[in-house]
Structures are given as structure tokens and as C-alpha cells.
Scaffold this motif. Structure first.
Motif, PDB file in Angstrom:
ATOM      1  N   VAL A 399       0.833  -1.209   0.000  1.00 31.25           N
ATOM      2  CA  VAL A 399       0.000   0.000   0.000  1.00 31.25           C
ATOM      3  C   VAL A 399       0.862   1.251   0.000  1.00 31.25           C
ATOM      4  O   VAL A 399       0.510   2.270  -0.602  1.00 31.25           O
ATOM      5  N   THR A 400       2.008   1.198   0.662  1.00 32.62           N
ATOM      6  CA  THR A 400       2.907   2.349   0.652  1.00 32.62           C
ATOM      7  C   THR A 400       3.422   2.629  -0.752  1.00 32.62           C
ATOM      8  O   THR A 400       3.569   3.792  -1.143  1.00 32.62           O
ATOM      9  N   ALA A 401       3.673   1.569  -1.528  1.00 31.51           N
ATOM     10  CA  ALA A 401       4.173   1.748  -2.891  1.00 31.51           C
ATOM     11  C   ALA A 401       3.065   2.119  -3.869  1.00 31.51           C
ATOM     12  O   ALA A 401       3.286   2.921  -4.783  1.00 31.51           O
ATOM     13  N   GLU A 402       1.869   1.575  -3.713  1.00 27.38           N
ATOM     14  CA  GLU A 402       0.758   1.827  -4.635  1.00 27.38           C
ATOM     15  C   GLU A 402      -0.531   1.943  -3.834  1.00 27.38           C
ATOM     16  O   GLU A 402      -0.948   0.988  -3.185  1.00 27.38           O
ATOM     17  N   LYS A 403      -1.165   3.117  -3.884  1.00 28.60           N
ATOM     18  CA  LYS A 403      -2.365   3.345  -3.084  1.00 28.60           C
ATOM     19  C   LYS A 403      -3.526   2.437  -3.502  1.00 28.60           C
ATOM     20  O   LYS A 403      -4.340   2.040  -2.664  1.00 28.60           O
ATOM     21  N   LYS A 404      -3.610   2.088  -4.796  1.00 29.19           N
ATOM     22  CA  LYS A 404      -4.724   1.272  -5.258  1.00 29.19           C
ATOM     23  C   LYS A 404      -4.689  -0.156  -4.699  1.00 29.19           C
ATOM     24  O   LYS A 404      -5.705  -0.853  -4.717  1.00 29.19           O
ATOM     25  N   ALA A 405      -3.525  -0.580  -4.218  1.00 26.77           N
ATOM     26  CA  ALA A 405      -3.411  -1.939  -3.683  1.00 26.77           C
ATOM     27  C   ALA A 405      -4.188  -2.117  -2.391  1.00 26.77           C
ATOM     28  O   ALA A 405      -4.378  -3.253  -1.928  1.00 26.77           O
ATOM     29  N   VAL A 406      -4.650  -1.020  -1.782  1.00 23.76           N
ATOM     30  CA  VAL A 406      -5.361  -1.131  -0.505  1.00 23.76           C
ATOM     31  C   VAL A 406      -6.786  -1.651  -0.697  1.00 23.76           C
ATOM     32  O   VAL A 406      -7.376  -2.209   0.239  1.00 23.76           O
ATOM     33  N   VAL A 407      -7.352  -1.514  -1.895  1.00 19.81           N
ATOM     34  CA  VAL A 407      -8.759  -1.881  -2.098  1.00 19.81           C
ATOM     35  C   VAL A 407      -8.987  -3.383  -1.911  1.00 19.81           C
ATOM     36  O   VAL A 407      -9.819  -3.795  -1.084  1.00 19.81           O
ATOM     37  N   PRO A 408      -8.291  -4.287  -2.630  1.00 21.89           N
ATOM     38  CA  PRO A 408      -8.539  -5.715  -2.399  1.00 21.89           C
ATOM     39  C   PRO A 408      -8.098  -6.174  -1.008  1.00 21.89           C
ATOM     40  O   PRO A 408      -8.739  -7.035  -0.401  1.00 21.89           O
ATOM     41  N   LEU A 409      -6.998  -5.599  -0.502  1.00 20.95           N
ATOM     42  CA  LEU A 409      -6.526  -5.994   0.832  1.00 20.95           C
ATOM     43  C   LEU A 409      -7.548  -5.608   1.899  1.00 20.95           C
ATOM     44  O   LEU A 409      -7.821  -6.389   2.824  1.00 20.95           O
ATOM     45  N   ALA A 410      -8.148  -4.436   1.787  1.00 22.27           N
ATOM     46  CA  ALA A 410      -9.158  -4.008   2.754  1.00 22.27           C
ATOM     47  C   ALA A 410     -10.408  -4.886   2.674  1.00 22.27           C
ATOM     48  O   ALA A 410     -11.030  -5.192   3.699  1.00 22.27           O
ATOM     49  N   GLN A 411     -10.762  -5.310   1.456  1.00 21.22           N
ATOM     50  CA  GLN A 411     -11.958  -6.159   1.315  1.00 21.22           C
ATOM     51  C   GLN A 411     -11.739  -7.525   1.970  1.00 21.22           C
ATOM     52  O   GLN A 411     -12.626  -8.052   2.647  1.00 21.22           O
ATOM     53  N   VAL A 412     -10.540  -8.102   1.791  1.00 20.48           N
ATOM     54  CA  VAL A 412     -10.226  -9.383   2.432  1.00 20.48           C
ATOM     55  C   VAL A 412     -10.216  -9.225   3.947  1.00 20.48           C
ATOM     56  O   VAL A 412     -10.745 -10.073   4.688  1.00 20.48           O
ATOM     57  N   ALA A 413      -9.598  -8.133   4.419  1.00 16.23           N
ATOM     58  CA  ALA A 413      -9.577  -7.893   5.867  1.00 16.23           C
ATOM     59  C   ALA A 413     -11.000  -7.719   6.408  1.00 16.23           C
ATOM     60  O   ALA A 413     -11.330  -8.217   7.502  1.00 16.23           O
ATOM     61  N   PHE A 414     -11.857  -7.010   5.658  1.00 16.18           N
ATOM     62  CA  PHE A 414     -13.238  -6.827   6.100  1.00 16.18           C
ATOM     63  C   PHE A 414     -13.965  -8.175   6.178  1.00 16.18           C
ATOM     64  O   PHE A 414     -14.707  -8.431   7.141  1.00 16.18           O
ATOM     65  N   ASN A 415     -13.770  -9.048   5.186  1.00 13.31           N
ATOM     66  CA  ASN A 415     -14.428 -10.368   5.210  1.00 13.31           C
ATOM     67  C   ASN A 415     -13.972 -11.183   6.415  1.00 13.31           C
ATOM     68  O   ASN A 415     -14.778 -11.861   7.071  1.00 13.31           O
ATOM     69  N   CYS A 416     -12.683 -11.131   6.714  1.00 17.67           N
ATOM     70  CA  CYS A 416     -12.174 -11.872   7.877  1.00 17.67           C
ATOM     71  C   CYS A 416     -12.703 -11.274   9.180  1.00 17.67           C
ATOM     72  O   CYS A 416     -13.035 -12.008  10.128  1.00 17.67           O
ATOM     73  N   LEU A 417     -12.756  -9.934   9.269  1.00 17.69           N
ATOM     74  CA  LEU A 417     -13.306  -9.298  10.477  1.00 17.69           C
ATOM     75  C   LEU A 417     -14.767  -9.676  10.688  1.00 17.69           C
ATOM     76  O   LEU A 417     -15.243  -9.790  11.823  1.00 17.69           O
ATOM     77  N   ASP A 418     -15.458  -9.885   9.576  1.00 16.36           N
ATOM     78  CA  ASP A 418     -16.879 -10.211   9.670  1.00 16.36           C
ATOM     79  C   ASP A 418     -17.114 -11.661  10.098  1.00 16.36           C
ATOM     80  O   ASP A 418     -18.109 -11.959  10.766  1.00 16.36           O
ATOM     81  N   MET A 419     -16.176 -12.567   9.743  1.00 19.21           N
ATOM     82  CA  MET A 419     -16.407 -13.986   9.959  1.00 19.21           C
ATOM     83  C   MET A 419     -15.637 -14.574  11.144  1.00 19.21           C
ATOM     84  O   MET A 419     -16.037 -15.601  11.688  1.00 19.21           O
ATOM     85  N   LEU A 420     -14.533 -13.951  11.543  1.00 19.86           N
ATOM     86  CA  LEU A 420     -13.685 -14.516  12.590  1.00 19.86           C
ATOM     87  C   LEU A 420     -13.938 -13.799  13.908  1.00 19.86           C
ATOM     88  O   LEU A 420     -13.735 -12.574  14.015  1.00 19.86           O
ATOM     89  N   GLU A 421     -14.366 -14.502  14.884  1.00 14.06           N
ATOM     90  CA  GLU A 421     -14.659 -13.939  16.200  1.00 14.06           C
ATOM     91  C   GLU A 421     -13.349 -13.555  16.900  1.00 14.06           C
ATOM     92  O   GLU A 421     -12.377 -14.314  16.908  1.00 14.06           O
ATOM     93  N   GLY A 422     -13.340 -12.363  17.488  1.00 13.14           N
ATOM     94  CA  GLY A 422     -12.173 -11.878  18.207  1.00 13.14           C
ATOM     95  C   GLY A 422     -11.173 -11.142  17.340  1.00 13.14           C
ATOM     96  O   GLY A 422     -10.274 -10.472  17.865  1.00 13.14           O
ATOM     97  N   LEU A 423     -11.260 -11.250  16.004  1.00 15.73           N
ATOM     98  CA  LEU A 423     -10.302 -10.568  15.127  1.00 15.73           C
ATOM     99  C   LEU A 423     -10.414  -9.044  15.204  1.00 15.73           C
ATOM    100  O   LEU A 423      -9.378  -8.367  15.158  1.00 15.73           O
TER     101      LEU A 423
END
Length: 595
Positions: A399-423
């Protein structure tokens, strides 16, 4: 000089065989007077001898006949001809067989021999033609030889004339070159004589100049000695005056410096006192405000920055004691955690900006942390920490090298936050562990969550997220990458149910409100960079949600970048990095207001 044309062989094999048989018969019968092609007496030779005997002397035909006979004797290697009768060997006597034969056989043999002899005296037209051809060839060769000799003598004469002409031209050229060389040598000699005369004149002039300079030098030495004595006296007087002036100036400067230091110390004391009173007043007002709002905040389920800080530090302590450290100390749990952890990092690095890849990686990560046979509670906690760390490392690099790279990474992180308890709690705690209190936001308190003061600057730097040997630019890049990921996750709208409080979109307003109230954060270059990232990711969405209230907040931020924060200081401070970040904040605020 004689020329001879070679005799060509007879093309008829029958004739050659006939000639050989005739020569054999002739040699067995009678000796030959003259040599012919067939080894017998040739009437053509007799004719030739008659021609040679007529007239007043030898003719061309006689000469040709001699040449022909010599050529035949020398060139025709396949015939048995001799040069004269004396060369013909005498055949050995043989016994006469006629007396032993009957009379009719003897007559038949004699008739046969007589027929053969008469047959042998036949004049062959081919030999006549061949002989004439040789004569013609000899005449043509003689004419060609005479013509070639004439032409050779003419060409030799012309070549000798041309060579003579070339020699004369070469001699003329060499004579011209010699004259030019002599002229050049003469000019060089004249130039050398001129240079020698000039050098001699210069030497003479230098000699007289040296004599005059010697005289002048002696005079100058006397003058210099007198001048040096005068200068020394003046220098001593000047130094004495300068020392006196310097002493007076130093005394004056010392008094002024002492006065200035006293004023600065007084001003610094006043400033520190004012800042202390301001902080105490702000802290008191904040505490009073928080105390007054405690009931409403409690009813609304809101927390303060200090409460969030304490909660984050408690979660970090729990993750270390009941998660990572505990698993590492257990040989039966460490392999399970290590095997799953080694699968997490490659999966996070495989994310690309397409829905199929995002869903696949999210499902694989959830399956790793929640297999059919659940992990022990300690291993699950340690894996939540490892997953959070993998997201943060990816944000620090990609993300530091390319701002657009944050979009898919944030979506994966959001899916994990939604499904994994305690994350959510673990992920938010890991964010504040790696970059300090920028995610809350809050300035570093003087004590830890348990009331224990920090043991030294090393511990304070570690808690603030800084690393040993890390430059300010590297620290700023890491903070910007992680905060961009955090803001990008806040921006995503949930499909089924909202996430925990620190990952909901209303947290944006809380973050901006807290950040604009922390002057110590706004006055740093890192704070200005983080503020720019927040406006870049969430500015337009926040204006669409909170409308005029957020516009007033933007006006307050713009005021801080132009006129200051009320204490004479601007957002970002005075460093070059802070000035650049402040300019980005101004441009981003203007861009948000234009839309």
C-alpha cells in the motif's frame, strides 16, 4: 630459325594397321632406299628429290621436305621408319622354304608378293594433303613469326621511349624536390639565425635587467626595512587598540548575552507555564466535559480516547500472555500454530483486485483459522495475531508503494473481520502496537494501562511504534500505509451486520473529532500526513454523510493550515516534510469542497 608443324596421326585405324603390315613385309623382302609412312619406297619422295634437283638451288619445298623428314623421324613414335639405308638392320638369313613347297604354291606366293608390292606403290591422296597442309602451316607460322617479331620490336622501341621519358620526368621531379629542399634548408637556416639573434638580444636585455633589478632590490631592501619597522610600530599600536576594543565588546556582548538568556529563560518559563496551564485547563475542561457527557456517552455506548487506549493495551497484553508467548512455550501447540501461520502469509500476498480472488483468499484464510477440527483457544488467539500482522505487513509494503493496492486488501480484511470472532479487537490492538496511538488517535500517555510509568525512552519509543535505526521518513510511510488500510476498511459497507465499534463507519467522525482536538499530533509532520490520508480516503464520503457539520470541521482544518491552531503554529510544523504534508491537506480540503 626453323619452325616445324607437328604431324598429326592418321585417324583411320585400318590404315595404321595396313601400314604396319606393309612395313613388316618390306622389311622381310628387300632393303629400303627411302623412308615413307608405310616403311617402303614412296614415289612421292622421288618426286620431291626431282623437284629439289631442278632449278638453280634449294627451294622452300626442299626445306619443307627436310623439315618433314626430320619431324616424321622425331615425332611419329608409333612407326618403324629409319633415317637412311645404313640404319636398317640386315635381316638374318633364313632357310628358303620355296624349295620345300610345290611349284603351284611357290607361284601363288610369288604372285601374292608381287601383288602386294604393286599395291604398296600406290600414291595415297591423304598423305599428299597432309604434306601440303604442313607446308601451308609452316608458311603461315613463318609469316606470323615475322609479324610478331616486328610488333615486338615496335613495342620494345615504344617502351624504351616511354621509359626514357619517365626517367627524364623523374629526374626533373627529383631535381625540383632537391631545389625545394635546398630552398627550405636555406629558409630554416635564416630563421634559425634570426631566432638566435633574438635570443642573444633577449639574453643581453635580461642581463642588463638583472643588473638593474639587483640595484633596485638593494634599494627596496633598505626601503622595506624602514617600512617594516614603521609597520611593526603601527601594528603593535593597532593590536593594542583592537584588544582594548575587543575586551570592551566582549564585556558588552557578555552582558547582552546574559540579558538575552535571562529573557529567553523567562519567556521559556512563561511559555512552559502557559502551556502547562493550557494543558491543565484543557485537561480539566476535557475531564469536566467528559464527566458531564459520561452519562450520555454511556447510554450511547461511546468511549473516550483514554478508555480506548487502556482497552487496546489490555488486549495486547492478553494476546502476548495468552496467545503467542503461551503457544511458543508449549511444544504440543507450537507446531500447530507454525503450520497454520506459514499458510497465512502467502495467502495474503496472493490478493488481486478482482472479486474471485478476494472471495477465494478470504475463504481460504477463514478455513485456516476455523478448520473442521477447531484449534485450541490459545492457538486461535495466536493465529488471529499472525493474520493481523500479515495484513499490516502487506499494507506497509504494497500500500505504501501503490495506493490502489489497498482496495482488495481491505476487502479481504473486512471479510475476515466479519467472519472470525475476536479478530476486530486483535486487529485494532495490533494496529496501535505497530504505529502507536494514531488509530485512536491519542498522544502517548505518561503511564501504561495498569498505572505503571514507562521505564525509559526506549520503552516509550517502542510503545509509540518506532523502531531502532528507523528514519522519520520510513516511520511516516509505515504509518500512512497502515492508516490507509484502516480507513479503507471503515469505508466498506457491511452486507449483513455491522462490525465491532472500532470498525464501523461512525468511527470516522470520532477519529476526526479527536484528532482535531490533539494539537500535539497536528503540529507534527506525521500528523499532517495521517490527516491527508484520512481526507483522501474518507473525506468525500464523510461530507456526504455528515454534511454541514463535516464542512465546519473541514473549515477548522483549513484554518489550521493557513492561520494556525490558535497558538501561532500551523498544522505539520516547520519541517520540510510538514510543510509538504500541510500543502497536501490544503489541496485535499479544496478538492472535497469543489465536489
Amino acid at each position: 630459325m626453323r619452325f616445324s608443324a607437328p604431324r598429326s596421326l592418321s585417324p583411320s585405324p585400318a590404315r595404321r594397321s595396313k601400314s604396319k603390315s606393309k612395313r613388316k613385309i618390306e622389311s622381310t623382302s628387300t632393303p629400303r632406299r627411302n623412308t615413307s609412312t608405310f616403311g617402303l619406297n614412296s614415289p612421292s619422295n622421288e618426286d620431291d628429290s626431282d623437284i629439289g634437283s631442278n632449278g638453280s638451288g634449294p627451294s622452300d619445298s626442299d626445306y619443307d621436305t627436310e623439315l618433314d623428314s626430320s619431324e616424321v623421324s622425331s615425332s611419329d613414335s608409333d612407326s618403324f621408319c629409319y633415317g637412311s639405308e645404313s640404319e636398317v638392320p640386315v635381316p638374318p638369313p633364313r632357310p628358303s622354304r620355296l624349295s620345300l613347297r610345290p611349284i603351284h604354291e611357290q607361284r601363288f606366293i610369288e604372285d601374292t608378293v608381287a601383288a602386294i608390292r604393286s599395291r604398296m606403290r600406290y600414291n595415297d591422296p591423304y598423305e599428299d594433303w597432309e604434306r601440303e597442309t604442313k607446308k601451308d602451316s609452316l608458311r603461315v607460322a613463318r609469316k606470323e613469326h615475322i609479324a610478331s617479331q616486328t610488333q615486338f620490336r615496335q613495342s620494345q622501341t615504344l617502351r624504351e621511349a616511354q621509359e626514357s621519358k619517365n626517367r627524364e620526368e623523374l629526374h626533373e621531379q627529383q631535381r625540383h624536390e632537391v631545389n625545394s629542399m635546398l630552398e627550405k634548408l636555406r629558409l630554416n637556416q635564416q630563421e634559425a639565425e634570426r631566432v638566435l639573434r633574438e635570443k642573444w638580444q633577449q639574453r643581453e636585455k635580461m642581463l642588463w635587467d638583472r643588473i638593474e633589478k639587483g640595484i633596485k632590490l638593494d634599494e627596496d631592501k633598505v626601503k622595506a626595512k624602514v617600512e617594516e619597522e614603521r609597520r611593526i610600530r603601527e601594528e603593535e599600536e593597532r593590536k593594542r587598540k583592537e584588544a582594548e576594543e575587543k575586551r570592551l565588546a566582549e564585556e558588552k556582548k557578555k552582558k547582552e548575552e546574559e540579558e538575552r538568556k535571562r529573557r529567553e529563560e523567562e519567556e521559556e518559563r512563561k511559555r512552559i507555564q502557559e502551556e502547562k496551564e493550557t494543558r491543565e485547563r484543557e485537561a480539566r475542561e476535557k475531564a469536566e466535559r467528559l464527566q458531564a457527557e459520561a452519562k450520555n456517552r454511556k447510554e450511547a455506548g461511546l468511549t473516550t480516547a483514554d478508555e480506548d487506549w487502556v482497552e487496546v493495551r489490555k488486549n495486547l497484553n492478553f494476546i502476548k500472555t495468552q496467545g503467542t508467548k503461551f503457544v511458543k512455550a508449549r511444544p504440543d501447540l507450537k507446531p500447530i500454530w507454525g503450520a497454520a501461520r506459514r499458510q497465512i502469509t502467502p495467502k495474503v500476498g496472493q490478493v488481486t483486485n478482482d472479486s474471485e480472488s478476494i472471495n477465494r483468499v478470504s475463504a481460504e484464510l477463514i478455513r485456516i483459522l476455523r478448520p473442521p477440527n477447531p484449534h485450541p483457544r490459545e492457538v486461535y488467539t495466536a493465529l488471529l495475531s499472525s493474520l493481523s500482522k500479515a495484513f499490516l505487513l502487506q499494507a506497509e509494503t504494497e500500500v505504501t508503494a501503490e495506493k490502489k493496492a489497498v482496495v482488495p486488501l481491505a476487502q479481504v480484511a473486512f471479510n475476515c473481520l466479519d467472519m472470525l470472532e475476536g479478530l476486530p479487537e486483535v486487529f485494532f490492538a495490533k494496529i496501535n502496537q505497530r504505529i502507536g496511538g494514531w488509530g485512536i488517535p491519542i498522544s502517548l500517555p505518561d503511564k501504561d494501562f495498569d498505572g505503571r510509568p514507562w521505564t525509559g525512552n526506549a520503552e516509550k519509543l517502542k510503545v509509540s511504534g518506532r523502531r531502532d535505526g528507523e528514519t522519520e521518513a520510513e516511520y511516516t510511510d509505515r504509518v500512512m500505509g497502515i492508516m490507509r488500510l484502516y480507513f479503507a476498511v471503515l469505508k466498506i459497507k457491511p452486507a449483513r451486520q455491522p462490525l465491532k465499534g472500532m470498525w464501523q463507519l461512525p468511527r470516522v467522525w470520532t477519529w476526526f473529532a479527536r484528532f482535531t482536538g490533539e494539537r500535539r499530533l497536528l503540529e507534527t509532520a506525521v500528523g499532517a500526513q495521517v490527516l491527508y490520508v484520512a481526507l483522501d480516503v474518507l473525506g468525500k464520503d464523510a461530507r456526504a454523510i455528515w454534511g454541514f457539520q463535516f464542512v465546519k470541521l473541514l473549515a477548522l482544518i483549513y484554518e489550521g493550515t493557513t492561520n494556525g491552531l490558535g497558538n501561532g503554529r500551523l498544522i505539520g510544523g516547520t519541517t520540510p516534510e510538514g510543510i509538504a504534508a500541510r500543502a497536501r491537506v490544503q489541496l485535499e480540503v479544496e478538492a472535497i469542497m469543489k465536489d
